[in-house]
Scaffold this motif. Structure first.
Motif, short mmCIF file in Angstrom:
data_model
loop_
_atom_site.label_atom_id
_atom_site.label_comp_id
_atom_site.label_asym_id
_atom_site.label_seq_id
_atom_site.Cartn_x
_atom_site.Cartn_y
_atom_site.Cartn_z
N HIS A 49 48.52 32.75 38.10
CA HIS A 49 47.79 34.01 37.91
C HIS A 49 48.67 35.16 38.40
CE1 HIS A 49 44.64 37.01 38.61
NE2 HIS A 49 43.94 36.33 37.74
N PRO A 50 48.63 36.33 37.77
CA PRO A 50 49.53 37.43 38.14
C PRO A 50 49.37 37.96 39.55
CG PRO A 50 47.87 38.18 36.58
CD PRO A 50 47.75 36.68 36.67
N SER A 51 48.27 37.67 40.23
CA SER A 51 48.10 38.21 41.57
C SER A 51 48.54 37.23 42.67
CB SER A 51 46.64 38.63 41.80
OG SER A 51 45.80 37.52 41.63
N PHE A 52 49.17 36.12 42.29
CA PHE A 52 49.63 35.14 43.26
C PHE A 52 50.58 35.78 44.26
CE2 PHE A 52 52.66 31.76 44.56
CZ PHE A 52 51.76 30.94 45.23
N GLU A 53 50.20 35.75 45.53
CA GLU A 53 50.98 36.28 46.63
C GLU A 53 51.37 37.75 46.48
OE1 GLU A 53 54.24 33.68 47.60
OE2 GLU A 53 52.90 32.25 48.53
N LYS A 54 50.60 38.52 45.71
CA LYS A 54 50.85 39.97 45.64
C LYS A 54 50.49 40.58 46.98
CE LYS A 54 50.83 41.89 41.08
NZ LYS A 54 50.17 42.79 40.17
N VAL A 55 51.35 41.45 47.46
CA VAL A 55 51.14 42.08 48.77
C VAL A 55 50.29 43.33 48.64
CG1 VAL A 55 52.29 43.10 50.76
CG2 VAL A 55 53.30 41.11 49.64
N LEU A 56 50.56 44.16 47.64
CA LEU A 56 49.79 45.38 47.39
C LEU A 56 49.17 45.24 46.00
CD1 LEU A 56 52.42 47.92 48.73
CD2 LEU A 56 50.38 47.10 49.91
N VAL A 57 47.86 45.28 45.95
CA VAL A 57 47.16 45.02 44.69
C VAL A 57 46.28 46.21 44.34
CG1 VAL A 57 45.60 43.46 43.47
CG2 VAL A 57 47.13 42.55 45.23
N ALA A 58 46.54 46.82 43.19
CA ALA A 58 45.70 47.91 42.68
C ALA A 58 44.61 47.32 41.81
CB ALA A 58 46.54 48.91 41.89
N ASP A 59 43.37 47.62 42.11
CA ASP A 59 42.23 47.10 41.37
C ASP A 59 42.39 47.32 39.87
OD1 ASP A 59 39.44 46.02 41.32
OD2 ASP A 59 39.02 48.01 40.54
N ASP A 60 42.84 48.50 39.47
CA ASP A 60 42.96 48.82 38.05
C ASP A 60 44.01 47.99 37.32
OD1 ASP A 60 40.96 50.71 38.28
OD2 ASP A 60 42.34 52.41 38.46
N ASP A 61 44.90 47.34 38.06
CA ASP A 61 45.95 46.53 37.44
C ASP A 61 45.46 45.15 37.00
OD1 ASP A 61 47.73 48.58 37.85
OD2 ASP A 61 48.76 47.62 39.54
N LEU A 62 44.27 44.77 37.44
CA LEU A 62 43.76 43.43 37.14
C LEU A 62 42.53 43.51 36.25
CD1 LEU A 62 44.00 41.85 40.71
CD2 LEU A 62 45.60 41.58 38.81
N PRO A 63 42.46 42.65 35.23
CA PRO A 63 41.29 42.63 34.35
C PRO A 63 40.16 41.81 34.96
CG PRO A 63 42.85 40.97 33.63
CD PRO A 63 43.49 41.69 34.80
N TRP A 64 38.95 42.12 34.55
CA TRP A 64 37.79 41.31 34.92
C TRP A 64 37.76 40.06 34.05
CZ3 TRP A 64 34.86 42.09 39.09
CH2 TRP A 64 34.80 43.36 39.64
N GLU A 65 37.39 38.93 34.66
CA GLU A 65 37.15 37.70 33.92
C GLU A 65 35.64 37.59 33.76
OE1 GLU A 65 37.10 32.89 34.67
OE2 GLU A 65 38.25 34.15 36.05
N ILE A 66 35.18 37.39 32.53
CA ILE A 66 33.74 37.26 32.28
C ILE A 66 33.30 35.84 32.63
CG2 ILE A 66 31.91 37.44 30.55
CD1 ILE A 66 33.40 40.10 31.23
N VAL A 67 32.37 35.73 33.58
CA VAL A 67 31.83 34.43 33.96
C VAL A 67 30.63 34.12 33.07
CG1 VAL A 67 30.76 33.09 35.83
CG2 VAL A 67 32.66 34.67 36.32
N ASP A 68 29.73 35.09 32.92
CA ASP A 68 28.62 35.01 31.97
C ASP A 68 28.17 36.44 31.69
OD1 ASP A 68 26.72 35.82 33.98
OD2 ASP A 68 26.31 33.74 34.51
#
Length: 113
Positions: free
Chosen positions: A2-21
């Protein structure tokens, strides 16, 4: 991985939502093999069905109101409240008012990536 593996600084807008339901979506914000942080957004009426896993879990209610069941205990929690789920204990959530949970797992949830 996953692209956020061990990311030190993470911007919320850089990650997409995964639809669970239709009422639940999540973002895996960052993780290592030992630790994972996940944001879970619920619409009112969303249900985190009763389940169990070997991971330790601690969750922060960042918004909304939830009925949380852990083992034989059920309680309504709101903004600022926290709950802890021991390893292999049956637990679940019902969203009473739309909100956001911040879940932390040890070790990471491989099934989420």
């Amino acid at each position: 991985m996953h692209p956020s593996f061990e990311k030190v600084l993470v911007a919320d807008d850089d990650l997409p939502w995964e639809i669970v339901d239709d009422k639940i979506q999540r973002k895996v914000m960052s993780y290592t093999r030992e630790l994972m942080l996940v944001k879970v957004a619920f619409k009112q009426g969303g249900i985190g069905t009763m389940h169990q896993h070997p991971h330790l879990q601690i969750s922060y209610v960042a918004g909304g109101v939830f009925e949380i069941t852990i083992g034989d205990q059920t309680r309504v929690l709101k903004d600022g409240d926290v709950y802890f789920v021991p390893s292999n204990v049956l637990h679940g959530a019902v969203c009473l008012e739309a909100g956001l949970l911040i879940d932390v797992f040890n070790p990471m949830r491989e099934d989420f990536v």
